[in-house]
Write a protein that holds these residues in place. Structure first.
Motif, mmCIF file in Angstrom:
data_model
loop_
_atom_site.group_PDB
_atom_site.id
_atom_site.type_symbol
_atom_site.label_atom_id
_atom_site.label_comp_id
_atom_site.label_asym_id
_atom_site.label_seq_id
_atom_site.Cartn_x
_atom_site.Cartn_y
_atom_site.Cartn_z
ATOM 1 N N VAL A 149 0.810 -0.899 0.100
ATOM 2 C CA VAL A 149 0.260 0.119 -0.072
ATOM 3 C C VAL A 149 0.450 1.304 -0.217
ATOM 4 C CG1 VAL A 149 -1.655 1.584 1.291
ATOM 5 C CG2 VAL A 149 -1.666 -1.221 1.916
ATOM 6 N N HIS A 150 0.808 1.713 -0.575
ATOM 7 C CA HIS A 150 1.389 3.550 -1.778
ATOM 8 C C HIS A 150 0.790 4.392 0.150
ATOM 9 C CE1 HIS A 150 3.819 2.611 -4.208
ATOM 10 N NE2 HIS A 150 3.142 1.426 -4.869
ATOM 11 N N VAL A 151 1.007 5.287 1.230
ATOM 12 C CA VAL A 151 1.013 5.937 1.946
ATOM 13 C C VAL A 151 1.341 7.771 0.962
ATOM 14 C CG1 VAL A 151 1.128 7.210 4.483
ATOM 15 C CG2 VAL A 151 1.041 4.367 3.651
ATOM 16 N N THR A 152 0.518 8.631 0.719
ATOM 17 C CA THR A 152 0.930 9.827 -0.046
ATOM 18 C C THR A 152 0.992 11.135 0.895
ATOM 19 O OG1 THR A 152 1.414 8.573 -1.443
ATOM 20 C CG2 THR A 152 1.648 10.969 -1.956
ATOM 21 N N ARG A 153 0.526 12.250 1.416
ATOM 22 C CA ARG A 153 0.320 13.278 1.432
ATOM 23 C C ARG A 153 -0.165 13.910 0.128
ATOM 24 N NH1 ARG A 153 3.146 18.185 4.535
ATOM 25 N NH2 ARG A 153 2.656 16.971 6.838
ATOM 26 N N ARG A 154 -1.166 13.948 0.455
ATOM 27 C CA ARG A 154 -1.895 14.535 -0.446
ATOM 28 C C ARG A 154 -3.427 15.576 -0.019
ATOM 29 N NH1 ARG A 154 -3.881 9.416 -1.901
ATOM 30 N NH2 ARG A 154 -2.507 9.477 -3.673
ATOM 31 N N GLN A 155 -3.461 16.750 -0.437
ATOM 32 C CA GLN A 155 -5.214 17.381 0.272
ATOM 33 C C GLN A 155 -6.297 16.345 -0.084
ATOM 34 O OE1 GLN A 155 -4.370 20.248 1.767
ATOM 35 N NE2 GLN A 155 -6.513 20.201 2.180
ATOM 36 N N ASN A 156 -7.207 15.890 0.700
ATOM 37 C CA ASN A 156 -8.198 15.195 0.617
ATOM 38 C C ASN A 156 -9.223 15.777 0.926
ATOM 39 O OD1 ASN A 156 -6.938 12.460 -0.516
ATOM 40 N ND2 ASN A 156 -6.191 12.273 1.723
ATOM 41 N N GLU A 157 -10.476 15.397 0.163
ATOM 42 C CA GLU A 157 -11.809 16.344 0.117
ATOM 43 C C GLU A 157 -12.434 15.871 1.053
ATOM 44 O OE1 GLU A 157 -14.108 15.333 -2.597
ATOM 45 O OE2 GLU A 157 -12.676 16.242 -4.622
ATOM 46 N N ASN A 158 -12.017 14.687 1.549
ATOM 47 C CA ASN A 158 -12.131 13.521 3.116
ATOM 48 C C ASN A 158 -11.758 14.688 3.841
ATOM 49 O OD1 ASN A 158 -10.329 13.314 3.179
ATOM 50 N ND2 ASN A 158 -11.299 10.640 3.150
ATOM 51 N N GLY A 159 -10.765 15.695 3.957
ATOM 52 C CA GLY A 159 -9.942 15.733 5.297
ATOM 53 C C GLY A 159 -8.978 15.450 5.649
ATOM 54 N N ALA A 160 -8.787 14.065 5.073
ATOM 55 C CA ALA A 160 -7.908 13.259 5.724
ATOM 56 C C ALA A 160 -6.435 13.550 5.250
ATOM 57 C CB ALA A 160 -8.260 11.909 5.009
ATOM 58 N N TRP A 161 -5.157 13.015 6.065
ATOM 59 C CA TRP A 161 -4.163 13.848 6.352
ATOM 60 C C TRP A 161 -2.724 12.854 6.466
ATOM 61 C CZ3 TRP A 161 -2.376 18.001 3.571
ATOM 62 C CH2 TRP A 161 -1.215 18.491 3.670
ATOM 63 N N SER A 162 -2.471 12.327 5.975
ATOM 64 C CA SER A 162 -0.965 12.060 6.616
ATOM 65 C C SER A 162 -0.132 12.635 6.890
ATOM 66 C CB SER A 162 -0.019 11.439 5.170
ATOM 67 O OG SER A 162 1.203 10.944 6.140
ATOM 68 N N LYS A 163 0.593 12.795 8.109
ATOM 69 C CA LYS A 163 0.821 14.138 9.010
ATOM 70 C C LYS A 163 2.026 14.170 8.367
ATOM 71 C CE LYS A 163 0.700 14.472 13.241
ATOM 72 N NZ LYS A 163 0.141 15.720 13.255
ATOM 73 N N SER A 164 2.807 12.768 7.626
ATOM 74 C CA SER A 164 4.453 12.106 7.313
ATOM 75 C C SER A 164 4.590 13.338 5.929
ATOM 76 C CB SER A 164 4.904 10.967 7.255
ATOM 77 O OG SER A 164 5.925 10.895 6.685
ATOM 78 N N LYS A 165 5.392 13.708 5.684
ATOM 79 C CA LYS A 165 5.858 14.617 4.682
ATOM 80 C C LYS A 165 6.415 13.046 3.690
ATOM 81 C CE LYS A 165 7.057 18.673 6.443
ATOM 82 N NZ LYS A 165 7.574 20.354 6.699
ATOM 83 N N LYS A 166 6.733 11.954 3.610
ATOM 84 C CA LYS A 166 7.574 12.148 2.958
ATOM 85 C C LYS A 166 6.557 10.519 2.300
ATOM 86 C CE LYS A 166 12.466 12.280 5.178
ATOM 87 N NZ LYS A 166 13.203 10.934 5.690
ATOM 88 N N SER A 167 6.529 10.325 1.483
ATOM 89 C CA SER A 167 5.952 8.828 0.608
ATOM 90 C C SER A 167 6.589 7.689 1.281
ATOM 91 C CB SER A 167 5.277 9.014 -0.591
ATOM 92 O OG SER A 167 3.899 10.085 -0.842
ATOM 93 N N TRP A 168 5.152 6.603 1.189
ATOM 94 C CA TRP A 168 6.594 5.257 0.950
ATOM 95 C C TRP A 168 5.173 4.214 1.130
ATOM 96 C CZ3 TRP A 168 4.802 7.853 5.505
ATOM 97 C CH2 TRP A 168 3.885 7.454 6.149
ATOM 98 N N ALA A 169 6.140 2.581 1.129
ATOM 99 C CA ALA A 169 5.261 1.902 0.561
ATOM 100 C C ALA A 169 4.629 0.668 1.662
ATOM 101 C CB ALA A 169 5.543 1.296 -0.923
ATOM 102 N N MET A 170 3.700 0.685 1.874
ATOM 103 C CA MET A 170 3.980 -1.000 3.577
ATOM 104 C C MET A 170 3.423 -2.168 2.852
ATOM 105 S SD MET A 170 4.511 0.746 6.216
ATOM 106 C CE MET A 170 4.022 -0.646 7.453
ATOM 107 N N PRO A 171 4.043 -2.679 2.788
ATOM 108 C CA PRO A 171 3.998 -4.330 2.611
ATOM 109 C C PRO A 171 2.520 -4.827 3.458
ATOM 110 C CG PRO A 171 5.883 -4.166 4.294
ATOM 111 C CD PRO A 171 5.592 -2.624 3.723
ATOM 112 N N VAL A 172 1.848 -5.929 2.813
ATOM 113 C CA VAL A 172 0.834 -6.160 3.299
ATOM 114 C C VAL A 172 0.534 -7.380 3.088
ATOM 115 C CG1 VAL A 172 -0.670 -4.295 3.486
ATOM 116 C CG2 VAL A 172 -1.076 -6.043 1.182
ATOM 117 N N ASP A 173 0.024 -8.759 4.036
ATOM 118 C CA ASP A 173 -0.003 -9.832 4.096
ATOM 119 C C ASP A 173 -1.296 -9.896 3.878
ATOM 120 O OD1 ASP A 173 -1.909 -9.453 5.806
ATOM 121 O OD2 ASP A 173 -0.718 -10.442 7.323
ATOM 122 N N PHE A 174 -1.086 -11.728 3.153
ATOM 123 C CA PHE A 174 -2.515 -12.014 2.514
ATOM 124 C C PHE A 174 -3.811 -12.041 3.412
ATOM 125 C CE2 PHE A 174 -1.705 -15.793 6.082
ATOM 126 C CZ PHE A 174 -3.236 -15.212 6.360
#
Length: 295
Positions: free
Chosen positions: A237-262
């Motif tokens: 899953v890619h985690v990216t900070r962006r201006q979302n219409e629903n007000g959700a916000w990633s506190k980290s300025k960096k973008s990264w990817a998190m592995p997910v399991d089955f």
């Protein structure tokens, strides 16, 4: 004085401070705009700062102090924070005092003081308040009170600016949901969407704002994502900070990817079927949407 949300024509949101006549407090607004627009801090950060600054200005107004030089009485402000209710005590002749439960705890008071220090420091830089105010809110400290890991290499003593006013916070153990509690919450979920949300929070470790801000294009749940223009192997899953219409916000300025399991992949497949039954292939680009709103 109170915090107030602002929506700019671009859609960017931040919080400012308005007085009892709903007039914007210019010096506070200039500080909060810079925090949001120039420093790229989260909307929720400006809300926390606006609430702290509004309390400080409310105290100055209630005690007939000029906020530009009130830093020399910061100890009295801390006492006011601890025992005075949120309305500033204007509608009460008696406010809580020693022997009763404090209105605000140590952590809350320290967060307010942090906001006030940043506000006054910004005002000093912009020559809105005298330069000697910095001496009232900061003192010259050394590195001996820092943990060994934070002192850096070299072993010599270093000097830094240290906050002059701070309340000792009680040491509390950081609690997290146990595996049994997570399983119990998972079994209590009544929809595939809720189960996916719980797994993204507990198993992947995302923050609530990051989960709410996920777009469908952020989920690469196949073994090979090169056809999607992504060279990362495995489901992730890619985690990216962006201006979302629903007000959700990633506190980290960096973008990264998190592995997910089955388990997460399977939960998303079940949610995709649930979502498709309601929205089809259309609908919002957000991963999590309300599928249960009455028509």
């Amino acid at each position: 004085m109170r915090a107030f949300p602002v929506v700019l024509p671009s859609g960017t949101r931040y919080w400012t401070v308005v007085d009892d006549c709903l007039e914007v407090v210019e010096d506070a607004d200039r500080f909060l705009r810079e925090v949001r627009l120039s420093r790229g801090r989260a909307e929720t950060t400006t809300k926390a700062y606006a609430e702290g600054v509004s309390l400080f200005l409310r105290w100055c107004e209630a005690t007939r102090r000029d906020w530009r030089i009130a830093a020399r009485d910061m100890g009295l402000f801390m006492l006011w924070l601890r025992w005075t209710p949120g309305n500033g005590g204007r509608c009460q002749n008696v406010v809580p005092g020693p022997g009763t439960k404090p209105v605000r705890g140590e952590i809350r008071i320290n967060k307010v003081l942090t906001a006030v220090r940043m506000f006054l420091s910004h005002a000093v830089v912009n020559e809105a308040v005298p330069a000697w105010v910095l001496e009232q809110i900061y003192e010259l400290g050394d590195s001996l009170d820092l943990p060994a890991e934070a002192r850096g290499e070299g072993g010599g003593m270093r000097y830094r600016m240290r906050a002059r006013h701070r309340v000792d916070e009680p040491e509390t153990a950081i609690d997290r949901a146990s595996d049994e509690e997570v399983v119990a919450m998972f079994l209590a979920c009544r929809s595939a969407r809720d189960r996916l949300t719980l797994l993204l929070l507990s198993r992947v470790g995302l923050r609530p704002g990051q989960v709410a801000g996920l777009h469908r294009s952020d989920l690469h749940l196949v073994i090979d994502s090169r056809s999607l223009g992504c060279a990362i192997e495995g489901a992730h899953v890619h985690v990216t900070r962006r201006q979302n219409e629903n007000g959700a916000w990633s506190k980290s300025k960096k973008s990264w990817a998190m592995p997910v399991d089955f388990l997460v992949v399977q939960a998303f497949d079940q949610y995709a079927l649930e979502r498709h039954e309601v929205l089809g292939s259309a609908g919002s680009d957000f991963v999590l949407v309300n599928l249960f709103r009455p028509p």
